[in-house]
Design a protein around this motif. Sequence first.
Motif, PDB file in Angstrom:
ATOM      1  N   GLY A 128       0.782  -1.227   0.000  1.00 36.17           N
ATOM      2  CA  GLY A 128       0.000   0.000   0.000  1.00 36.17           C
ATOM      3  C   GLY A 128       0.813   1.275   0.000  1.00 36.17           C
ATOM      4  O   GLY A 128       0.262   2.372   0.137  1.00 36.17           O
ATOM      5  N   LEU A 129       2.127   1.174  -0.192  1.00 38.30           N
ATOM      6  CA  LEU A 129       2.996   2.352  -0.112  1.00 38.30           C
ATOM      7  C   LEU A 129       3.337   2.959  -1.467  1.00 38.30           C
ATOM      8  O   LEU A 129       3.774   4.109  -1.541  1.00 38.30           O
ATOM      9  N   HIS A 130       3.172   2.193  -2.552  1.00 35.35           N
ATOM     10  CA  HIS A 130       3.572   2.661  -3.876  1.00 35.35           C
ATOM     11  C   HIS A 130       2.493   2.399  -4.921  1.00 35.35           C
ATOM     12  O   HIS A 130       1.632   1.542  -4.743  1.00 35.35           O
ATOM     13  N   VAL A 131       2.602   3.156  -6.006  1.00 38.30           N
ATOM     14  CA  VAL A 131       1.700   2.999  -7.134  1.00 38.30           C
ATOM     15  C   VAL A 131       2.547   2.911  -8.397  1.00 38.30           C
ATOM     16  O   VAL A 131       3.430   3.743  -8.624  1.00 38.30           O
ATOM     17  N   ALA A 132       2.306   1.881  -9.203  1.00 34.89           N
ATOM     18  CA  ALA A 132       2.952   1.769 -10.510  1.00 34.89           C
ATOM     19  C   ALA A 132       1.976   2.302 -11.550  1.00 34.89           C
ATOM     20  O   ALA A 132       0.777   2.016 -11.490  1.00 34.89           O
ATOM     21  N   LEU A 133       2.488   3.112 -12.473  1.00 28.24           N
ATOM     22  CA  LEU A 133       1.622   3.657 -13.523  1.00 28.24           C
ATOM     23  C   LEU A 133       2.428   4.051 -14.740  1.00 28.24           C
ATOM     24  O   LEU A 133       3.642   4.168 -14.687  1.00 28.24           O
ATOM     25  N   GLY A 134       1.724   4.209 -15.848  1.00 26.40           N
ATOM     26  CA  GLY A 134       2.367   4.618 -17.090  1.00 26.40           C
ATOM     27  C   GLY A 134       2.712   6.102 -17.056  1.00 26.40           C
ATOM     28  O   GLY A 134       1.916   6.919 -16.601  1.00 26.40           O
ATOM     29  N   ARG A 135       3.930   6.423 -17.508  1.00 23.53           N
ATOM     30  CA  ARG A 135       4.376   7.816 -17.622  1.00 23.53           C
ATOM     31  C   ARG A 135       5.018   7.977 -18.992  1.00 23.53           C
ATOM     32  O   ARG A 135       6.122   7.514 -19.225  1.00 23.53           O
ATOM     33  N   GLY A 136       4.309   8.627 -19.912  1.00 22.06           N
ATOM     34  CA  GLY A 136       4.831   8.803 -21.260  1.00 22.06           C
ATOM     35  C   GLY A 136       5.072   7.451 -21.899  1.00 22.06           C
ATOM     36  O   GLY A 136       4.167   6.645 -22.032  1.00 22.06           O
ATOM     37  N   GLN A 137       6.336   7.175 -22.265  1.00 26.27           N
ATOM     38  CA  GLN A 137       6.686   5.900 -22.881  1.00 26.27           C
ATOM     39  C   GLN A 137       7.279   4.924 -21.882  1.00 26.27           C
ATOM     40  O   GLN A 137       7.886   3.927 -22.253  1.00 26.27           O
ATOM     41  N   GLY A 138       7.109   5.207 -20.591  1.00 27.99           N
ATOM     42  CA  GLY A 138       7.686   4.347 -19.576  1.00 27.99           C
ATOM     43  C   GLY A 138       6.689   3.969 -18.505  1.00 27.99           C
ATOM     44  O   GLY A 138       5.505   4.274 -18.577  1.00 27.99           O
ATOM     45  N   ILE A 139       7.220   3.267 -17.501  1.00 24.39           N
ATOM     46  CA  ILE A 139       6.436   2.888 -16.327  1.00 24.39           C
ATOM     47  C   ILE A 139       7.170   3.428 -15.108  1.00 24.39           C
ATOM     48  O   ILE A 139       8.381   3.227 -14.958  1.00 24.39           O
ATOM     49  N   ALA A 140       6.441   4.129 -14.248  1.00 24.26           N
ATOM     50  CA  ALA A 140       7.042   4.772 -13.088  1.00 24.26           C
ATOM     51  C   ALA A 140       6.489   4.185 -11.799  1.00 24.26           C
ATOM     52  O   ALA A 140       5.380   3.647 -11.773  1.00 24.26           O
ATOM     53  N   LEU A 141       7.287   4.300 -10.749  1.00 25.64           N
ATOM     54  CA  LEU A 141       6.883   3.896  -9.406  1.00 25.64           C
ATOM     55  C   LEU A 141       6.814   5.156  -8.559  1.00 25.64           C
ATOM     56  O   LEU A 141       7.796   5.877  -8.417  1.00 25.64           O
ATOM     57  N   ASN A 145       1.482   8.920  -1.986  1.00 29.70           N
ATOM     58  CA  ASN A 145       1.085  10.332  -1.865  1.00 29.70           C
ATOM     59  C   ASN A 145       1.598  11.177  -3.030  1.00 29.70           C
ATOM     60  O   ASN A 145       1.357  12.381  -3.079  1.00 29.70           O
ATOM     61  N   GLY A 146       2.321  10.542  -3.969  1.00 32.25           N
ATOM     62  CA  GLY A 146       2.795  11.240  -5.162  1.00 32.25           C
ATOM     63  C   GLY A 146       4.020  12.106  -4.950  1.00 32.25           C
ATOM     64  O   GLY A 146       4.454  12.798  -5.864  1.00 32.25           O
ATOM     65  N   LYS A 147       4.640  12.067  -3.765  1.00 34.75           N
ATOM     66  CA  LYS A 147       5.760  12.967  -3.463  1.00 34.75           C
ATOM     67  C   LYS A 147       7.098  12.485  -3.999  1.00 34.75           C
ATOM     68  O   LYS A 147       8.018  13.267  -4.163  1.00 34.75           O
ATOM     69  N   SER A 148       7.235  11.183  -4.255  1.00 33.43           N
ATOM     70  CA  SER A 148       8.484  10.686  -4.856  1.00 33.43           C
ATOM     71  C   SER A 148       8.138   9.826  -6.060  1.00 33.43           C
ATOM     72  O   SER A 148       7.097   9.172  -6.094  1.00 33.43           O
ATOM     73  N   GLU A 149       9.023   9.864  -7.046  1.00 32.73           N
ATOM     74  CA  GLU A 149       8.774   9.136  -8.286  1.00 32.73           C
ATOM     75  C   GLU A 149      10.083   8.586  -8.830  1.00 32.73           C
ATOM     76  O   GLU A 149      11.111   9.266  -8.809  1.00 32.73           O
ATOM     77  N   ARG A 150      10.042   7.326  -9.285  1.00 32.93           N
ATOM     78  CA  ARG A 150      11.215   6.683  -9.883  1.00 32.93           C
ATOM     79  C   ARG A 150      10.771   5.978 -11.149  1.00 32.93           C
ATOM     80  O   ARG A 150       9.795   5.229 -11.149  1.00 32.93           O
ATOM     81  N   LEU A 151      11.481   6.232 -12.237  1.00 30.36           N
ATOM     82  CA  LEU A 151      11.175   5.580 -13.501  1.00 30.36           C
ATOM     83  C   LEU A 151      11.708   4.160 -13.455  1.00 30.36           C
ATOM     84  O   LEU A 151      12.897   3.943 -13.225  1.00 30.36           O
ATOM     85  N   LEU A 152      10.833   3.174 -13.658  1.00 33.90           N
ATOM     86  CA  LEU A 152      11.252   1.779 -13.643  1.00 33.90           C
ATOM     87  C   LEU A 152      11.858   1.370 -14.971  1.00 33.90           C
ATOM     88  O   LEU A 152      12.842   0.632 -15.011  1.00 33.90           O
ATOM     89  N   ALA A 159       1.589  -0.186 -20.664  1.00 37.38           N
ATOM     90  CA  ALA A 159       0.800  -1.143 -19.890  1.00 37.38           C
ATOM     91  C   ALA A 159      -0.689  -0.891 -20.031  1.00 37.38           C
ATOM     92  O   ALA A 159      -1.172   0.213 -19.797  1.00 37.38           O
ATOM     93  N   LEU A 160      -1.403  -1.932 -20.425  1.00 30.32           N
ATOM     94  CA  LEU A 160      -2.856  -1.893 -20.399  1.00 30.32           C
ATOM     95  C   LEU A 160      -3.318  -2.184 -18.981  1.00 30.32           C
ATOM     96  O   LEU A 160      -4.189  -1.512 -18.440  1.00 30.32           O
TER      97      LEU A 160
END
Length: 199
Positions: A128-141, A145-152, A159-160
């Motif tokens: 429950g601490l992170h969210v994976a989602l599509g960012r442009g042509q990549g997938i980010a973690l 709360n949206g305060k930190s972001e790392r491109l996976l 990702a569908l």
Amino acid sequence: GHYAVVFALVFLLLTSPSLAAQFQVASETTILQEGADGALLSADGKHLAVGRRSGLVIRALDSGQEKQLLPFGKFGLLLAWSPDGKFVYYLHQGEKPWINDLWRVAVDTEMTERMIQHVGSPSLSPDGLHVALGRGQGIALLSVNGKSERLLCSPCKAALRMVWSPDGSQLAIEENSYIGIQGSKVFLLDVATGKMKQI
């Protein structure tokens, strides 16, 4: 794709009586008589979050009692329960009709909070601490709360749908592509290294 998996399972059950015998239904209970646009079971198995045309409802499975958390117009699409059962995460329309934001509502207090703006098809991690989602042509973690972001990975397969492994170390990703006769492709993404392989 998932259709192929379902087909393969049905095929195996029909052609192997010994395997079919292991998949007998022990009991069956009707939980909802009325229509629902989506439903999610809490981790403890005691509550059901139900999306309806009237809004978001929480149902206690032992008593059948319901509590409306959000009215129609304030709620979009069910996403996940928090592991501790205190929050329900959902998508709601953002600035424009085709943009969603990630929100959560507290089950006890009914307080809502927008967590992350402009999300596509997010997937909440098992802790429950992170969210994976599509960012442009990549997938980010992102932190929830949206305060930190790392491109996976970038560029990588769009990702569908994404599903976490129970330990949170990997993501199964259904490729966002035209689903033809062979179905969509599924990839496994290692969260620590960003390496992806087709499965």
